[in-house]
Enzyme design. Structure first.
Site, PDB file in Angstrom:
ATOM      1  N   PHE A   1       0.819  -1.202   0.000  1.00 56.76           N
ATOM      2  CA  PHE A   1       0.000   0.000   0.000  1.00 56.76           C
ATOM      3  C   PHE A   1       0.856   1.257   0.000  1.00 56.76           C
ATOM      4  CE2 PHE A   1      -3.119  -2.942   1.787  1.00 56.76           C
ATOM      5  CZ  PHE A   1      -4.327  -2.485   1.274  1.00 56.76           C
ATOM      6  N   ASP A   2       0.513   2.189  -0.866  1.00 61.05           N
ATOM      7  CA  ASP A   2       0.974   3.561  -0.698  1.00 61.05           C
ATOM      8  C   ASP A   2       0.318   4.097   0.578  1.00 61.05           C
ATOM      9  OD1 ASP A   2       1.979   6.192  -1.398  1.00 61.05           O
ATOM     10  OD2 ASP A   2      -0.061   6.657  -2.050  1.00 61.05           O
ATOM     11  N   LEU A   3       0.854   5.184   1.129  1.00 64.98           N
ATOM     12  CA  LEU A   3       0.295   5.744   2.355  1.00 64.98           C
ATOM     13  C   LEU A   3      -0.603   6.949   2.063  1.00 64.98           C
ATOM     14  CD1 LEU A   3       0.108   5.910   5.437  1.00 64.98           C
ATOM     15  CD2 LEU A   3       2.289   7.154   5.434  1.00 64.98           C
TER      16      LEU A   3
END
Length: 215
Positions: free
Chosen positions: A8-10
Site C-alpha cells: 500500500f501507498d500511504l
C-alpha cells in the site's frame, strides 16, 4: 485477487494527509519568501517526492529545494504528521486482508520515520509486516527504487504482490518492477493521470477495492 503480498501507498491511499502536507508546504514557502494563500494549489505535493516537487513547481535549484524540504519538515514532524485522517473503510479492508492470510506492507516515498509515526499514531501499524519509506537524505524517494528495495529485502516474487496507490508514481514503480498495480480514484491522482499508466485494476472507491478482495 490471488496476490499473497499487498503493498500500500500511504498518502492518498490509506490516509487523507491534505491539511498537514499543504500547510507544511505553505510554511516552507513562506520561509523562502513565497506567499501561497491557496492550500488547494498545493495539493499536487501529495504523493511525489518533495524535493523534486519544490524544484519543479517554483524553479528552485537543488540547494534551495533542500532548504524548502527542511523548512517543511520543521513543521511537519511536530504538527503536520497529525493533521491527517484514516479514510473510512481502511481498517475494515486491512482486517479482511489479514484474515485472508495475506501479508501487508506500506511502500511510501515519505521518510520511514514519519510513515512509522503516522501508522503508530493512527493505530494501523499492527496490520503491516513492515513499513518501507525513504531516508531523510532523499534515498529511495523514487518509487521504482523503493519497490525494488522492498522486493529484494523481503524476497518477494513480483507475481506474488500487488501495489495499490493513488498517483502515477505508484503505478510506474510497480510496472518497472514487474508488479501488477491497482489504482484508486479516491486519492489525489486524476483519472487521466492514473489511466495513462494502464494499471491492471482501477477502483474508484474504497468500497470497490474491498469488494474486489471479497469475491
Amino acid at each position: 485477487m490471488h496476490y499473497s503480498n499487498i503493498l500500500f501507498d500511504l498518502d492518498g491511499t490509506l490516509t487523507d494527509p491534505r491539511e498537514g502536507i499543504t500547510r507544511s508546504v505553505q510554511y516552507a514557502l513562506s520561509k523562502l519568501g513565497i506567499d501561497e494563500p491557496d492550500l488547494t494549489a498545493l495539493e499536487h505535493f501529495i504523493g511525489p517526492p518533495l524535493l523534486q516537487c519544490f524544484m519543479a513547481t517554483y524553479a528552485l535549484d537543488e540547494a534551495t529545494g533542500w532548504q524548502a524540504v527542511n523548512h517543511y519538515r520543521e513543521r511537519f514532524r511536530v504538527t503536520g504528521l497529525y493533521e491527517n485522517r484514516v479514510f473510512e473503510g481502511v481498517e475494515a479492508l486491512l482486517d479482511a486482508l489479514v484474515a485472508q492470510g495475506r501479508t501487508l506492507y506500506i511502500a511510501t516515498s515519505k521518510p520511514t520515520v514519519f510513515a512509522e509515526e503516522i501508522a503508530r499514531h493512527f493505530g494501523f501499524d499492527r496490520y503491516f509486516k513492515r513499513i518501507y519509506g525513504s531516508e531523510l537524505d532523499g534515498t529511495r524517494t523514487n518509487k521504482v527504487e523503493l519497490l525494488a528495495h522492498l522486493l529484494q529485502s523481503e524476497g518477494l516474487a513480483p507475481d506474488s504482490a500487488l501495489m495499490i496507490g493513488d498517483r502515477k508514481h505508484d503505478l510506474i514503480g510497480a510496472r518497472s518492477n514487474g508488479l501488477h498495480a491497482a489504482a484508486v480514484g479516491y486519492g489525489f491522482g486524476s483519472r487521466e493521470e492514473l489511466a495513462g499508466e494502464a494499471p491492471a485494476y482501477h477502483f474508484d472507491t474504497l468500497v470497490q477495492l474491498h469488494e474486489a478482495f471479497s469475491r
